[in-house]
Scaffold this motif. Structure first.
Motif, PDB file in Angstrom:
ATOM      1  N   SER A 110      -8.006   2.477  -4.556  1.00 58.29           N
ATOM      2  CA  SER A 110      -7.593   3.822  -5.019  1.00 58.29           C
ATOM      3  C   SER A 110      -8.613   4.889  -4.464  1.00 58.29           C
ATOM      4  N   ARG A 111      -8.460   5.126  -3.189  1.00 56.63           N
ATOM      5  CA  ARG A 111      -9.330   6.304  -2.650  1.00 56.63           C
ATOM      6  C   ARG A 111      -8.799   6.995  -1.599  1.00 56.63           C
ATOM      7  N   GLN A 112      -9.607   8.139  -1.108  1.00 57.30           N
ATOM      8  CA  GLN A 112      -9.285   9.009  -0.037  1.00 57.30           C
ATOM      9  C   GLN A 112      -9.284   8.303   1.131  1.00 57.30           C
ATOM     10  N   GLU A 113      -8.589   8.735   2.295  1.00 55.73           N
ATOM     11  CA  GLU A 113      -8.469   8.122   3.452  1.00 55.73           C
ATOM     12  C   GLU A 113      -8.275   9.460   4.589  1.00 55.73           C
ATOM     13  N   ASP A 114      -8.848   9.068   5.842  1.00 56.04           N
ATOM     14  CA  ASP A 114      -8.999  10.105   6.880  1.00 56.04           C
ATOM     15  C   ASP A 114      -7.331  10.048   7.735  1.00 56.04           C
ATOM     16  N   ALA A 115      -6.596   9.087   7.491  1.00 62.56           N
ATOM     17  CA  ALA A 115      -5.249   8.962   8.251  1.00 62.56           C
ATOM     18  C   ALA A 115      -4.311   8.244   7.448  1.00 62.56           C
ATOM     19  N   ALA A 116      -3.277   8.367   7.748  1.00 66.44           N
ATOM     20  CA  ALA A 116      -2.088   7.743   7.283  1.00 66.44           C
ATOM     21  C   ALA A 116      -2.083   6.213   7.735  1.00 66.44           C
ATOM     22  N   LEU A 117      -1.628   5.367   7.157  1.00 67.68           N
ATOM     23  CA  LEU A 117      -1.416   3.907   7.426  1.00 67.68           C
ATOM     24  C   LEU A 117      -0.522   3.750   8.317  1.00 67.68           C
ATOM     25  N   GLY A 118      -0.868   2.502   9.278  1.00 64.30           N
ATOM     26  CA  GLY A 118       0.091   2.294  10.309  1.00 64.30           C
ATOM     27  C   GLY A 118       1.196   1.360   9.587  1.00 64.30           C
ATOM     28  N   ALA A 119       2.243   1.061  10.334  1.00 65.14           N
ATOM     29  CA  ALA A 119       3.545   0.200   9.956  1.00 65.14           C
ATOM     30  C   ALA A 119       2.827  -1.189   9.568  1.00 65.14           C
ATOM     31  N   ALA A 174       1.011  -1.250  -0.060  1.00 65.09           N
ATOM     32  CA  ALA A 174      -0.069   0.028   0.069  1.00 65.09           C
ATOM     33  C   ALA A 174       0.845   1.193   0.127  1.00 65.09           C
ATOM     34  N   ILE A 175       0.531   2.119  -0.762  1.00 61.02           N
ATOM     35  CA  ILE A 175       1.182   3.496  -0.866  1.00 61.02           C
ATOM     36  C   ILE A 175       0.106   4.741  -0.591  1.00 61.02           C
ATOM     37  N   TYR A 176       0.561   5.391   0.358  1.00 56.37           N
ATOM     38  CA  TYR A 176      -0.249   6.736   0.700  1.00 56.37           C
ATOM     39  C   TYR A 176       0.394   8.035   0.651  1.00 56.37           C
ATOM     40  N   ALA A 177      -0.376   9.142   0.364  1.00 57.37           N
ATOM     41  CA  ALA A 177       0.367  10.359   0.504  1.00 57.37           C
ATOM     42  C   ALA A 177      -0.815  11.437   0.857  1.00 57.37           C
ATOM     43  N   ASN A 178      -0.360  12.378   1.485  1.00 58.06           N
ATOM     44  CA  ASN A 178      -1.389  13.586   1.833  1.00 58.06           C
ATOM     45  C   ASN A 178      -1.796  14.345   0.738  1.00 58.06           C
ATOM     46  N   LEU A 179      -2.860  14.730   1.141  1.00 56.93           N
ATOM     47  CA  LEU A 179      -3.341  15.546  -0.254  1.00 56.93           C
ATOM     48  C   LEU A 179      -3.306  16.858   0.088  1.00 56.93           C
ATOM     49  N   LEU A 180      -2.801  17.684  -0.889  1.00 54.73           N
ATOM     50  CA  LEU A 180      -2.440  19.213  -0.410  1.00 54.73           C
ATOM     51  C   LEU A 180      -4.024  19.957  -0.852  1.00 54.73           C
ATOM     52  N   SER A 181      -4.826  19.421  -1.293  1.00 58.48           N
ATOM     53  CA  SER A 181      -6.000  20.223  -1.638  1.00 58.48           C
ATOM     54  C   SER A 181      -7.060  19.844  -0.295  1.00 58.48           C
ATOM     55  N   VAL A 182      -6.944  18.966   0.343  1.00 52.65           N
ATOM     56  CA  VAL A 182      -7.607  18.676   1.308  1.00 52.65           C
ATOM     57  C   VAL A 182      -6.957  18.365   2.829  1.00 52.65           C
ATOM     58  N   SER A 183      -6.761  19.368   3.650  1.00 52.86           N
ATOM     59  CA  SER A 183      -5.926  19.205   4.653  1.00 52.86           C
ATOM     60  C   SER A 183      -6.421  17.993   5.391  1.00 52.86           C
ATOM     61  N   GLY A 184      -5.498  17.391   6.227  1.00 54.06           N
ATOM     62  CA  GLY A 184      -5.661  16.379   6.900  1.00 54.06           C
ATOM     63  C   GLY A 184      -6.210  14.891   6.093  1.00 54.06           C
ATOM     64  N   LYS A 185      -6.143  14.785   4.753  1.00 51.39           N
ATOM     65  CA  LYS A 185      -6.440  13.695   4.279  1.00 51.39           C
ATOM     66  C   LYS A 185      -5.578  13.052   3.419  1.00 51.39           C
ATOM     67  N   TYR A 186      -5.602  11.893   2.958  1.00 47.74           N
ATOM     68  CA  TYR A 186      -4.683  11.191   2.378  1.00 47.74           C
ATOM     69  C   TYR A 186      -5.150  10.404   1.029  1.00 47.74           C
ATOM     70  N   TRP A 187      -4.479  10.173  -0.014  1.00 49.13           N
ATOM     71  CA  TRP A 187      -4.886   9.192  -0.907  1.00 49.13           C
ATOM     72  C   TRP A 187      -4.002   7.875  -0.800  1.00 49.13           C
ATOM     73  N   CYS A 188      -4.795   6.750  -0.844  1.00 50.83           N
ATOM     74  CA  CYS A 188      -4.332   5.586  -0.595  1.00 50.83           C
ATOM     75  C   CYS A 188      -4.368   4.779  -1.974  1.00 50.83           C
ATOM     76  N   VAL A 189      -3.469   3.877  -2.186  1.00 49.92           N
ATOM     77  CA  VAL A 189      -3.585   2.737  -3.252  1.00 49.92           C
ATOM     78  C   VAL A 189      -2.841   1.395  -2.644  1.00 49.92           C
ATOM     79  N   ASP A 190      -3.486   0.261  -2.925  1.00 49.21           N
ATOM     80  CA  ASP A 190      -2.936  -0.913  -2.878  1.00 49.21           C
ATOM     81  C   ASP A 190      -2.937  -2.130  -3.689  1.00 49.21           C
ATOM     82  N   TYR A 191      -2.292  -3.181  -3.332  1.00 47.32           N
ATOM     83  CA  TYR A 191      -1.995  -4.329  -4.117  1.00 47.32           C
ATOM     84  C   TYR A 191      -3.699  -4.782  -4.753  1.00 47.32           C
ATOM     85  N   LYS A 192      -4.685  -4.513  -3.930  1.00 50.71           N
ATOM     86  CA  LYS A 192      -5.989  -5.006  -4.372  1.00 50.71           C
ATOM     87  C   LYS A 192      -6.768  -4.070  -5.359  1.00 50.71           C
ATOM     88  N   GLY A 193      -6.064  -3.117  -5.799  1.00 46.18           N
ATOM     89  CA  GLY A 193      -6.598  -2.264  -6.833  1.00 46.18           C
ATOM     90  C   GLY A 193      -7.262  -0.911  -6.197  1.00 46.18           C
TER      91      GLY A 193
END
Length: 103
Positions: free
Chosen positions: A88-97, A67-86
């Motif tokens: 691709s969506r906005q998340e409210d928090a970063a992923l844990g280890a 899984a790979i995520y990154a903070n969204l500059l356009s929406v403070s406190g939100k992240y975009w996340c993609v993973d091996y299952k396909g």
């Protein structure tokens, strides 16, 4: 929009890596964007060319999964996340280890 596009592209790059260099794996487990598969010439450009101010997080396990995520500059406190299952969506928090699925 660029962050979402870059992370969408990295999904394809990860699958190319899996089927070729990775030998049907995503490489060694890591929680770092500057290690293992994320240094590969197919994958690295998507991580390294994120917009200024965007901080990615990268996860790979032996399962195999990623899984790979990154903070969204356009929406403070939100992240975009993609993973091996396909996913691709906005998340409210970063992923844990070690988390390789976007919740």
């Amino acid at each position: 929009a660029k962050t979402k596009a870059q992370l969408s592209g990295v999904r394809s790059a990860m699958e190319l890596y899996y089927g070729s260099t990775g030998g049907n794996t995503y490489g060694n487990p890591t929680d770092a964007c500057n290690a293992n598969v994320f240094l590969d010439s197919i994958v690295a450009p998507y991580i390294n060319n994120l917009p200024s101010g965007v901080i990615p997080g990268c996860r790979v396990t032996n399962a195999p999964g990623y899984a790979i995520y990154a903070n969204l500059l356009s929406v403070s406190g939100k992240y975009w996340c993609v993973d091996y299952k396909g996913t691709s969506r906005q998340e409210d928090a970063a992923l844990g280890a070690g988390v390789v699925v976007c919740p």
